[in-house]
Design a protein around this motif. Structure first.
Motif, PDB file in Angstrom:
ATOM      1  N   ILE A  46       0.796  -1.224   0.000  1.00  0.00           N
ATOM      2  CA  ILE A  46       0.000   0.000   0.000  1.00  0.00           C
ATOM      3  C   ILE A  46       0.831   1.277   0.000  1.00  0.00           C
ATOM      4  O   ILE A  46       0.299   2.352  -0.277  1.00  0.00           O
ATOM      5  CB  ILE A  46      -0.985   0.047   1.191  1.00  0.00           C
ATOM      6  CG1 ILE A  46      -0.245   0.016   2.520  1.00  0.00           C
ATOM      7  CG2 ILE A  46      -2.015  -1.065   1.089  1.00  0.00           C
ATOM      8  CD1 ILE A  46      -1.118   0.383   3.705  1.00  0.00           C
ATOM      9  N   THR A  65       5.174  -0.613   2.952  1.00  0.00           N
ATOM     10  CA  THR A  65       4.169  -1.022   3.934  1.00  0.00           C
ATOM     11  C   THR A  65       3.190  -1.997   3.299  1.00  0.00           C
ATOM     12  O   THR A  65       2.702  -1.771   2.190  1.00  0.00           O
ATOM     13  CB  THR A  65       3.413   0.208   4.472  1.00  0.00           C
ATOM     14  OG1 THR A  65       4.360   1.113   5.045  1.00  0.00           O
ATOM     15  CG2 THR A  65       2.390  -0.183   5.522  1.00  0.00           C
ATOM     16  N   HIS A  67      -0.469  -4.025   3.911  1.00  0.00           N
ATOM     17  CA  HIS A  67      -1.726  -4.084   4.668  1.00  0.00           C
ATOM     18  C   HIS A  67      -2.075  -5.562   4.796  1.00  0.00           C
ATOM     19  O   HIS A  67      -2.299  -6.240   3.802  1.00  0.00           O
ATOM     20  CB  HIS A  67      -2.826  -3.330   3.924  1.00  0.00           C
ATOM     21  CG  HIS A  67      -4.149  -3.402   4.600  1.00  0.00           C
ATOM     22  ND1 HIS A  67      -5.110  -4.313   4.255  1.00  0.00           N
ATOM     23  CD2 HIS A  67      -4.667  -2.679   5.619  1.00  0.00           C
ATOM     24  CE1 HIS A  67      -6.174  -4.137   5.017  1.00  0.00           C
ATOM     25  NE2 HIS A  67      -5.925  -3.162   5.859  1.00  0.00           N
ATOM     26  N   ASP A  70      -7.922  -6.287   8.313  1.00  0.00           N
ATOM     27  CA  ASP A  70      -8.717  -5.466   9.219  1.00  0.00           C
ATOM     28  C   ASP A  70      -9.498  -6.382  10.145  1.00  0.00           C
ATOM     29  O   ASP A  70      -9.962  -7.446   9.734  1.00  0.00           O
ATOM     30  CB  ASP A  70      -9.718  -4.592   8.445  1.00  0.00           C
ATOM     31  CG  ASP A  70      -9.038  -3.547   7.585  1.00  0.00           C
ATOM     32  OD1 ASP A  70      -8.014  -3.003   8.017  1.00  0.00           O
ATOM     33  OD2 ASP A  70      -9.541  -3.281   6.479  1.00  0.00           O
ATOM     34  N   THR A  80      -6.664  -2.045  12.141  1.00  0.00           N
ATOM     35  CA  THR A  80      -6.051  -2.290  10.846  1.00  0.00           C
ATOM     36  C   THR A  80      -4.624  -2.754  11.098  1.00  0.00           C
ATOM     37  O   THR A  80      -3.880  -2.101  11.836  1.00  0.00           O
ATOM     38  CB  THR A  80      -6.037  -1.009   9.988  1.00  0.00           C
ATOM     39  OG1 THR A  80      -7.396  -0.624   9.743  1.00  0.00           O
ATOM     40  CG2 THR A  80      -5.344  -1.230   8.670  1.00  0.00           C
ATOM     41  N   GLN A  82      -1.024  -3.312   9.672  1.00  0.00           N
ATOM     42  CA  GLN A  82      -0.088  -2.942   8.617  1.00  0.00           C
ATOM     43  C   GLN A  82       1.318  -3.167   9.155  1.00  0.00           C
ATOM     44  O   GLN A  82       1.579  -2.933  10.331  1.00  0.00           O
ATOM     45  CB  GLN A  82      -0.242  -1.474   8.220  1.00  0.00           C
ATOM     46  CG  GLN A  82      -1.581  -1.144   7.636  1.00  0.00           C
ATOM     47  CD  GLN A  82      -1.710   0.334   7.287  1.00  0.00           C
ATOM     48  OE1 GLN A  82      -0.842   1.140   7.594  1.00  0.00           O
ATOM     49  NE2 GLN A  82      -2.810   0.684   6.653  1.00  0.00           N
TER      50      GLN A  82
END
Length: 159
Positions: A46, A65, A67, A70, A80, A82
């Protein structure tokens, strides 16, 4: 692939698998399994952050980064997950899946960093997602044939 090659070549929206190369322990060893999962997983690329100077003489290396997911309750995202990896990470990475041609990236720029907020199937779905979530100052970017063909022509076929 190394972390640097992911930073250099993988497109935003790609699914990236990472591993430390060790075999997964049996489920009955809960602590060992939890430690193994910290170094072995899958996430969507992301953000890519270039190398930057911190203070007068300290350099932070480039990073990216992922992801990973969630956690939500009753349709509301509570947490979230990450993870950010430096380009000098010892982990091994691979592109598990590239975004398909025609998909739309919903991007937001903050302090010269571009972040992928959402990867939609088409422009209509991207516009609907932005309207539903209320994000402002976003822009759309289509995944093009040229982008994916350039990877193959330049020898970047990474998956």
């Amino acid at each position: 692939m190394s972390a640097f090659l992911i930073y250099d070549r993988a497109p935003l929206g790609a699914l990236i698998r990472y591993s430390d190369g060790t075999p997964q322990p049996p489920a009955r060893f809960t602590r060992k399994l939890a430690a193994w999962k910290r170094n072995n997983g899958l996430g969507r690329l992301i953000q890519k952050t270039p190398q930057r100077l911190l203070g007068n003489n300290h350099v932070l290396p480039a990073s990216f980064t992922l992801h990973e997911g969630d956690f939500s309750s009753r349709g509301v995202v509570l947490i979230t997950v990450q993870r950010t990896y430096s380009v000098d990470s010892e982990l091994r990475f691979e592109v598990a899946e590239r975004p398909a041609i025609g998909m739309i990236r919903v991007l937001q720029t903050f302090r010269d960093n571009v972040e992928l907020l959402h990867l939609a199937e088409d422009r209509e779905a991207a516009e609907l997602w932005v309207a539903k979530t209320g994000h402002s100052e976003t822009r759309f970017e289509a995944v093009t044939t040229d982008e994916l063909c350039a990877d193959v022509v330049e020898g970047r076929a990474a998956a």
